[in-house]
Enzyme design. Structure first.
Site, PDB file in Angstrom:
ATOM      1  N   TYR A 158       0.831  -1.108  -0.255  1.00  0.00           N
ATOM      2  CA  TYR A 158       0.074  -0.082  -0.019  1.00  0.00           C
ATOM      3  C   TYR A 158       0.921   1.381  -0.026  1.00  0.00           C
ATOM      4  O   TYR A 158       0.794   2.406  -0.828  1.00  0.00           O
ATOM      5  CB  TYR A 158      -0.980   0.000   1.160  1.00  0.00           C
ATOM      6  N   LYS A 168       1.232   4.166  -2.933  1.00  0.00           N
ATOM      7  CA  LYS A 168       0.730   5.516  -2.840  1.00  0.00           C
ATOM      8  C   LYS A 168       1.828   6.518  -3.137  1.00  0.00           C
ATOM      9  O   LYS A 168       1.567   7.605  -3.662  1.00  0.00           O
ATOM     10  CB  LYS A 168       0.164   5.631  -1.220  1.00  0.00           C
TER      11      LYS A 168
END
Length: 168
Positions: A156, A160
């Site tokens: 994740y 990002k």
């Protein structure tokens, strides 16, 4: 006058949560909004339409990890909005799986990047002609962990960080 009156806006991941709130806020400001989501967003679109009463509200089902589906969605958005998109909000995302890199399956890693990064790129790429026609803007949602990291969330975090890089 409303800030987004007569502007055409597309919000991905907008069936619920933050994406729904963004779509509802744009509609409340007079925008024509197209909700794009992995699942059918007809109920969300109906709720927004009932509240706003201003611009037109549309919804399209699209898996942003599927290039052909995104190409078709881009074409349909062009038809709905006369080839002009003023605002694209790339909100669709996936939180990944909480695990150490040492335990991470490649499939888990790839799914998170495919949704959060590749999906964002594909949607943007397909809507660029409509954005250019309207001199529109793109808003990509990332995360504060895209700047500082987060334990057990390597997939994740990397996705990002990459979305921030893509945006810049």
């Amino acid at each position: 006058a409303a800030r987004f009156e007569r502007q055409n806006c597309v919000v991905t991941g907008s069936r619920m949560g933050l994406g729904f709130t963004i779509a509802r806020s744009l509609a409340a400001e007079g925008a024509n909004v197209c909700l794009v989501d992995l699942k059918n967003a007809s109920e969300a679109a109906a709720a927004i339409e009932q509240e706003s009463g201003a611009g037109s509200i549309h919804h399209l089902q699209c898996d942003i990890t599927d290039e052909a589906a995104v190409v078709a969605m881009g074409a349909r958005v062009g038809e709905l909005f006369g080839g002009q998109v003023h605002v694209l909000v790339n909100n669709a995302g996936y939180n990944g799986k909480c695990q150490l890199v040492r335990d991470m399956d490649l499939a888990d890693w790839e799914l998170t990047l495919r949704i959060n990064l590749t999906g964002t790129m594909l949607v943007t790429r397909e809507l660029i002609p409509h954005l250019e026609a309207a001199r529109g803007n793109v808003c990509n949602l990332a995360s504060n962990v895209g700047r500082r990291g987060l334990p057990y969330r390597g997939d994740y975090v990397c996705s990002k960080w990459a979305v921030i890089g893509l945006t810049q």
